[in-house]
Design a protein around this motif. Structure first.
Motif, PDB file in Angstrom:
ATOM      1  N   ALA A  15      20.995   6.670  44.341  1.00 30.46           N
ATOM      2  CA  ALA A  15      21.529   7.208  43.275  1.00 30.46           C
ATOM      3  C   ALA A  15      22.952   8.049  43.967  1.00 30.46           C
ATOM      4  O   ALA A  15      23.845   8.281  43.126  1.00 30.46           O
ATOM      5  CB  ALA A  15      20.643   8.211  42.482  1.00 30.46           C
ATOM      6  N   THR A  16      22.906   8.396  45.168  1.00 31.93           N
ATOM      7  CA  THR A  16      24.070   9.110  45.554  1.00 31.93           C
ATOM      8  C   THR A  16      25.185   8.375  46.012  1.00 31.93           C
ATOM      9  O   THR A  16      26.131   8.884  46.295  1.00 31.93           O
ATOM     10  CB  THR A  16      23.723  10.040  46.713  1.00 31.93           C
ATOM     11  OG1 THR A  16      23.167   9.299  47.913  1.00 31.93           O
ATOM     12  CG2 THR A  16      22.689  10.912  46.137  1.00 31.93           C
ATOM     13  N   ARG A  19      27.180   3.150  42.532  1.00 31.75           N
ATOM     14  CA  ARG A  19      26.468   2.336  42.073  1.00 31.75           C
ATOM     15  C   ARG A  19      27.311   1.586  40.995  1.00 31.75           C
ATOM     16  O   ARG A  19      28.163   1.926  40.441  1.00 31.75           O
ATOM     17  CB  ARG A  19      25.234   2.615  41.249  1.00 31.75           C
ATOM     18  CG  ARG A  19      24.182   3.247  42.424  1.00 31.75           C
ATOM     19  CD  ARG A  19      22.720   3.839  41.608  1.00 31.75           C
ATOM     20  NE  ARG A  19      23.383   5.038  40.588  1.00 31.75           N
ATOM     21  CZ  ARG A  19      22.401   5.626  39.976  1.00 31.75           C
ATOM     22  NH1 ARG A  19      21.176   5.136  39.905  1.00 31.75           N
ATOM     23  NH2 ARG A  19      22.864   6.814  39.422  1.00 31.75           N
ATOM     24  N   HIS A  20      27.201   0.144  41.101  1.00 28.30           N
ATOM     25  CA  HIS A  20      27.931  -0.716  40.291  1.00 28.30           C
ATOM     26  C   HIS A  20      26.978  -2.021  39.736  1.00 28.30           C
ATOM     27  O   HIS A  20      25.963  -2.183  39.989  1.00 28.30           O
ATOM     28  CB  HIS A  20      29.206  -1.498  41.297  1.00 28.30           C
ATOM     29  CG  HIS A  20      30.121  -0.748  41.509  1.00 28.30           C
ATOM     30  ND1 HIS A  20      30.284   0.099  42.662  1.00 28.30           N
ATOM     31  CD2 HIS A  20      31.310  -0.176  40.786  1.00 28.30           C
ATOM     32  CE1 HIS A  20      31.462   0.973  42.483  1.00 28.30           C
ATOM     33  NE2 HIS A  20      31.857   0.846  41.548  1.00 28.30           N
ATOM     34  N   GLU A  38      12.958   7.386  44.118  1.00 31.60           N
ATOM     35  CA  GLU A  38      12.407   8.869  44.338  1.00 31.60           C
ATOM     36  C   GLU A  38      11.339   9.103  43.610  1.00 31.60           C
ATOM     37  O   GLU A  38      10.285   9.923  43.800  1.00 31.60           O
ATOM     38  CB  GLU A  38      13.498   9.999  44.224  1.00 31.60           C
ATOM     39  CG  GLU A  38      14.254   9.734  45.741  1.00 31.60           C
ATOM     40  CD  GLU A  38      15.529  10.443  45.706  1.00 31.60           C
ATOM     41  OE1 GLU A  38      16.231   9.931  44.502  1.00 31.60           O
ATOM     42  OE2 GLU A  38      16.105  11.173  46.572  1.00 31.60           O
ATOM     43  N   SER A 122      12.340   4.528  36.734  1.00 29.56           N
ATOM     44  CA  SER A 122      12.940   3.985  37.824  1.00 29.56           C
ATOM     45  C   SER A 122      14.313   4.920  37.726  1.00 29.56           C
ATOM     46  O   SER A 122      14.522   5.392  36.765  1.00 29.56           O
ATOM     47  CB  SER A 122      13.222   2.745  38.012  1.00 29.56           C
ATOM     48  OG  SER A 122      14.291   2.352  36.980  1.00 29.56           O
ATOM     49  N   THR A 123      14.951   5.083  39.092  1.00 25.86           N
ATOM     50  CA  THR A 123      16.281   5.681  39.015  1.00 25.86           C
ATOM     51  C   THR A 123      17.377   4.749  38.930  1.00 25.86           C
ATOM     52  O   THR A 123      18.492   5.474  38.836  1.00 25.86           O
ATOM     53  CB  THR A 123      16.703   6.657  40.373  1.00 25.86           C
ATOM     54  OG1 THR A 123      16.333   5.622  41.467  1.00 25.86           O
ATOM     55  CG2 THR A 123      15.196   7.572  40.532  1.00 25.86           C
ATOM     56  N   THR A 126      16.335   3.213  34.623  1.00 26.64           N
ATOM     57  CA  THR A 126      15.752   4.311  33.944  1.00 26.64           C
ATOM     58  C   THR A 126      14.986   3.998  32.679  1.00 26.64           C
ATOM     59  O   THR A 126      15.194   4.921  31.546  1.00 26.64           O
ATOM     60  CB  THR A 126      16.964   5.397  33.827  1.00 26.64           C
ATOM     61  OG1 THR A 126      17.721   5.032  33.039  1.00 26.64           O
ATOM     62  CG2 THR A 126      17.584   5.898  35.290  1.00 26.64           C
TER      63      THR A 126
ATOM     64  N   ASP B 114      17.264   3.946  25.076  1.00 25.68           N
ATOM     65  CA  ASP B 114      18.243   5.095  25.349  1.00 25.68           C
ATOM     66  C   ASP B 114      19.728   4.984  25.025  1.00 25.68           C
ATOM     67  O   ASP B 114      20.660   5.173  25.395  1.00 25.68           O
ATOM     68  CB  ASP B 114      18.446   5.582  26.796  1.00 25.68           C
ATOM     69  CG  ASP B 114      16.986   6.220  27.234  1.00 25.68           C
ATOM     70  OD1 ASP B 114      16.462   6.878  26.410  1.00 25.68           O
ATOM     71  OD2 ASP B 114      16.719   6.248  28.502  1.00 25.68           O
ATOM     72  N   PHE B 132      23.762   4.335  35.202  1.00 24.42           N
ATOM     73  CA  PHE B 132      24.125   5.028  36.262  1.00 24.42           C
ATOM     74  C   PHE B 132      24.564   6.479  36.243  1.00 24.42           C
ATOM     75  O   PHE B 132      25.622   6.482  36.906  1.00 24.42           O
ATOM     76  CB  PHE B 132      25.052   4.098  37.303  1.00 24.42           C
ATOM     77  CG  PHE B 132      24.526   2.593  37.810  1.00 24.42           C
ATOM     78  CD1 PHE B 132      23.049   2.601  37.733  1.00 24.42           C
ATOM     79  CD2 PHE B 132      25.127   1.687  37.615  1.00 24.42           C
ATOM     80  CE1 PHE B 132      22.570   1.209  38.017  1.00 24.42           C
ATOM     81  CE2 PHE B 132      24.701   0.389  37.785  1.00 24.42           C
ATOM     82  CZ  PHE B 132      23.617   0.181  38.002  1.00 24.42           C
ATOM     83  N   PHE B 136      28.845   4.405  33.864  1.00 22.84           N
ATOM     84  CA  PHE B 136      29.161   3.156  33.434  1.00 22.84           C
ATOM     85  C   PHE B 136      28.885   3.225  31.775  1.00 22.84           C
ATOM     86  O   PHE B 136      27.765   3.832  31.515  1.00 22.84           O
ATOM     87  CB  PHE B 136      28.551   1.879  33.748  1.00 22.84           C
ATOM     88  CG  PHE B 136      29.247   1.550  35.064  1.00 22.84           C
ATOM     89  CD1 PHE B 136      30.502   0.484  34.959  1.00 22.84           C
ATOM     90  CD2 PHE B 136      28.751   2.138  36.358  1.00 22.84           C
ATOM     91  CE1 PHE B 136      30.907   0.190  36.266  1.00 22.84           C
ATOM     92  CE2 PHE B 136      29.651   1.860  37.404  1.00 22.84           C
ATOM     93  CZ  PHE B 136      30.630   0.747  37.488  1.00 22.84           C
ATOM     94  N   GLN B 250      18.477  13.891  34.995  1.00 20.89           N
ATOM     95  CA  GLN B 250      17.789  12.746  35.077  1.00 20.89           C
ATOM     96  C   GLN B 250      16.364  12.925  34.625  1.00 20.89           C
ATOM     97  O   GLN B 250      16.078  12.175  33.909  1.00 20.89           O
ATOM     98  CB  GLN B 250      17.866  12.216  36.577  1.00 20.89           C
ATOM     99  CG  GLN B 250      17.478  10.630  36.737  1.00 20.89           C
ATOM    100  CD  GLN B 250      17.058  10.358  37.876  1.00 20.89           C
ATOM    101  OE1 GLN B 250      17.331  10.807  38.844  1.00 20.89           O
ATOM    102  NE2 GLN B 250      16.548   9.054  38.102  1.00 20.89           N
ATOM    103  N   ILE B 269      24.233  14.594  41.506  1.00 21.11           N
ATOM    104  CA  ILE B 269      24.231  13.379  40.543  1.00 21.11           C
ATOM    105  C   ILE B 269      23.067  13.421  39.631  1.00 21.11           C
ATOM    106  O   ILE B 269      23.556  13.255  38.561  1.00 21.11           O
ATOM    107  CB  ILE B 269      24.054  11.823  41.647  1.00 21.11           C
ATOM    108  CG1 ILE B 269      24.415  10.822  40.605  1.00 21.11           C
ATOM    109  CG2 ILE B 269      22.894  12.097  42.433  1.00 21.11           C
ATOM    110  CD1 ILE B 269      25.545  10.624  40.180  1.00 21.11           C
ATOM    111  N   GLN B 270      21.828  13.936  40.137  1.00 23.74           N
ATOM    112  CA  GLN B 270      20.763  13.848  39.087  1.00 23.74           C
ATOM    113  C   GLN B 270      20.996  14.976  38.035  1.00 23.74           C
ATOM    114  O   GLN B 270      20.569  14.649  36.865  1.00 23.74           O
ATOM    115  CB  GLN B 270      19.431  14.191  39.687  1.00 23.74           C
ATOM    116  CG  GLN B 270      19.061  13.171  40.783  1.00 23.74           C
ATOM    117  CD  GLN B 270      19.607  13.420  42.057  1.00 23.74           C
ATOM    118  OE1 GLN B 270      20.330  14.458  42.351  1.00 23.74           O
ATOM    119  NE2 GLN B 270      19.063  12.693  43.012  1.00 23.74           N
TER     120      GLN B 270
END
Ligand SMILES: Cc1cc2nc3c(=O)[nH]c(=O)nc-3n(C[C@H](O)[C@H](O)[C@H](O)COP(=O)(O)OP(=O)(O)OC[C@H]3O[C@@H](n4cnc5c(N)ncnc54)[C@H](O)[C@@H]3O)c2cc1C
Ligand SMILES: Cc1cc2nc3c(=O)[nH]c(=O)nc-3n(C[C@H](O)[C@H](O)[C@H](O)COP(=O)(O)OP(=O)(O)OC[C@H]3O[C@@H](n4cnc5c(N)ncnc54)[C@H](O)[C@@H]3O)c2cc1C
Lengths: 261, 320
Positions: A15-16, A19-20, A38, A122-123, A126, B114, B132, B136, B250, B269-270
């Motif tokens: 996640a850091t 992402r595309h 995580e 999931s991260t 989600t 969502d 993400f 996006f 998140q 980011i979270q």
């Protein structure tokens, strides 16, 4: 008889990282390094703690995903799971939540289970619905979104902290639980765990091993379609001031100018 | 016109705002038919009717509160069979998503979770999702079965649109799995008197920089001066300074208010995943390099223990 615990672990882009989406509007899994989601570390942790508390129990980690996804199972083995299962098949590319839950359910049935443990979401996707879908497919009670979980005398008990209330839940085994990131910090693999993981059994399966038709999964068979994905426009740089004694008042002035005060 | 099922989230008949937002979205696709499970259908029906529900299908049974999720799936399945809807909309809470997922599987339908917007398209409803950590925006459709879509709070305006909204009894036969997970006890969350986090127009949040539970009173005072909800980063929650139900991010709540003020929050980011779609973003942080400053419309580099009380006092003064 030994308690059979299966934990579902997903391999996701970090996640850091940046992402595309790929050209076909599925997750680009090559551009960014992957890792065990995580939030699934919490699932592995609770599976291990339940196994330790029960004594006579075995934890199997299952993942569905491309070649790299093996990494998620490996991490679970390093943390202490006894064996792993990796479902890999080219036909899986682009599978939606319905298809993912189908393949996972078949894999979990293949392993055999008394308790299934998953993360809350999931991260990457989600969605947070695979656990409920698995319970529906497996025909077992769902005891989900738990911040506390325990197993005793053939029952699973847990606490679910919802938006409006906190609930104590109970179900008979076999059952499925999902755990939140409030359930307790996940352990780090020890050196011994890392070395030992290499010798643990890690079974590789494809769709035919599970009796799933390629036409039931993948992008073409998904019951949802993504039509477009656009990057969020970069924010225009904001005003940044250094507080030299007037920072609070300056901020109040900004808020007033935007009609918030 | 086709009918659209809307699952009603309520507390003993008091309808929560996200459900009224769903009625606005449902009207773009067809005639909303609300599904009310549990007590209070008559009170709810009045509000649902004022917001466009042409009918309210109601069922009450102890199973809805005594067992988790599945009884409600059985009921929605019965409603879907009775109505043959063009779409089914459910609020995106933890429970809402689980109900929607199991329902979709039973109906042989795709599910979109969502969504932050839903519009009518040539091939059925089109849903907008944020992906993400809100980097996006996607547009998706369900390609098989009755589209089942869960929608985040604050995704549409609440609009009055008077309709009949008459209550009709919904017959539900509970399946074998309905009583699988027993709710042994339920402790309602105490109300703080502040606006609900996901519904508030302004959110004031505190992070590790707040440095202690007692210091959160600074954040609360600022929030109260603006009529805002209070949020917290996970670091603050994990330290036990503020309840987890106030966590933004998140694994906490997603908020999208008109104004978000982050105090002593770095902007991991979270955390961003839960607040970066806020219309105006403001941060107070003593580290000029904190990533949160990449997001802000206005940022103050400074010590929050200086800046926040001054800000609160100034707002109070201006409000008179
Ligand atoms: C941004 C984005 C949005 C998406 N939206 C949708 C959508 O609206 N509808 C839809 O049908 N699909 C959607 N997808 C696809 C969906 O995310 C994938 O199908 C995914 O494989 C399953 O959903 P999830 O990762 O969201 O799972 P979640 O339901 O969030 O995962 C919950 C838990 O299930 C387990 N799990 C999930 N996947 C696996 C796996 N492959 N292997 C092992 N365990 C697993 C883990 O324990 C995990 O913690 C989306 C994907 C992306 C990237
Ligand atoms: C799977 C997963 C899920 C997560 N989910 C969430 C989530 O939902 N929400 C969330 O918030 N995090 C979440 N996190 C954690 C996230 O990665 C960060 O650790 C967290 O957001 C950090 O919180 P923070 O910004 O308060 O703390 P820090 O990152 O420690 O930042 C504190 C900031 O306060 C500033 N500061 C300190 N003192 C002062 C002062 N006196 N005045 C002004 N500024 C000061 C510092 O300069 C610093 O920038 C998650 C992590 C993982 C792995």
């Amino acid at each position: 008889m030994s308690l059979r615990i299966v934990v579902a672990v997903k391999y996701v882009p970090d996640a850091t990282g940046d992402r595309h989406f790929a050209e076909d509007l599925t997750t680009d899994r090559d551009a960014v390094d992957g890792l065990l989601s995580e939030l699934d570390e919490y699932a592995v942790e609770q599976a291990l703690q339940i196994a330790e508390a029960v004594g006579d129990a075995e934890v199997t980690a299952v993942t569905v995903g491309p070649e790299d996804a093996r990494g998620a199972v490996l991490k679970a083995l390093q943390m202490g799971a006894a064996k792993g299962v990796h479902v890999e098949d080219d036909a899986l590319h682009g599978t939606d939540v319905i298809g993912t839950s189908l393949v996972l359910a078949k894999a979990i049935e293949h392993v055999g289970f008394d308790l299934v443990v998953t993360g809350m979401a999931s991260t990457d996707g989600t969605a947070g619905v695979v656990p409920a879908l698995l319970a529906e497919r497996l025909g077992v009670p769902q005891v989900t979104l738990l911040s506390q979980v325990g197993v005793a005398e053939g029952k699973v008990v847990g606490r679910r902290d919802g938006d409006t209330a906190s609930e104590e839940l109970e179900a008979a085994l076999p059952a499925l639980v999902s755990v939140t990131d409030q359930s307790g910090e996940a352990r780090y693999p020890s050196f011994k765990g890392i070395m030992g993981a290499k010798k643990k059994p890690l079974e590789s399966l494809d769709l035919s091993d599970l009796g799933v038709e390629a036409s039931e999964v993948g992008l073409a068979a998904a019951w949802t379609a993504v039509d477009d994905a656009t990057a969020r426009p970069a924010r225009t740089a904001g005003t940044i001031v250094k507080d030299e004694g007037e920072g609070g008042r300056q901020l109040a002035e900004f808020l007033a100018s935007q009609k918030f005060v | 016109m086709a009918e659209v099922l809307v699952y009603v989230d309520h507390a003993d008949g008091a309808v929560r705002k996200p459900t009224l937002e769903l009625l606005t979205l449902a009207r773009r696709i067809g005639d909303p038919v609300a599904v009310h499970l549990g007590p209070g259908a008559q009170e709810a029906a009045k509000v649902l009717g004022e917001h466009g529900a042409v009918r309210v299908l109601a069922a009450d049974a102890p199973e809805f509160s005594d067992y988790l999720v599945v009884p409600k799936v059985d009921a929605l399945q019965a409603a879907a069979q009775a109505v043959q809807p063009a779409a089914i909309l459910v609020p995106s809470s933890g429970e809402g998503k689980e109900i929607a997922a199991r329902l979709a599987l039973r109906l042989g339908s795709g599910i979109i979770t969502d969504a932050v917007d839903v519009t009518a398209g040539d091939d059925g409803p089109v849903a907008t999702q944020s992906a993400f950590a809100a980097a996006f925006t996607t547009r998706s459709r369900v390609t098989r079965g009755v589209p089942v879509i869960t929608v985040k709070p604050n995704s549409a305006p609440v609009q009055a649109a008077p309709a009949a909204g008459a209550v009709e009894a919904l017959q539900v036969a509970f399946g074998e799995l309905a009583t699988g997970t027993k709710v042994v006890s339920r402790t309602p969350r105490a109300s703080t008197g502040r606006p609900e986090l996901t519904e508030a127009a302004i959110v004031v949040s505190g992070g590790r920089g707040v440095n202690g539970a007692e210091n959160f009173s600074l954040i609360e005072e600022l929030a109260d001066s603006l009529g805002a909800a209070v949020g917290a980063s996970r670091a603050a929650v994990d330290a036990g300074w503020y309840p987890h139900s106030n966590q933004v991010g998140q694994t906490g709540k997603t908020v999208s208010p008109q104004l978000y003020i982050a105090n002593g929050i770095s902007g991991a980011i979270q955390h961003r995943a839960g607040m970066q779609t806020s219309k105006t973003i403001v941060a107070v942080n003593k580290d000029a390099e904190a990533p949160i400053f990449d997001l802000v419309d206005y940022g103050v580099v400074g010590d929050l223990f200086q800046v926040v009380p001054q800000l609160t006092a100034e707002i109070k003064a201006r409000k008179g």
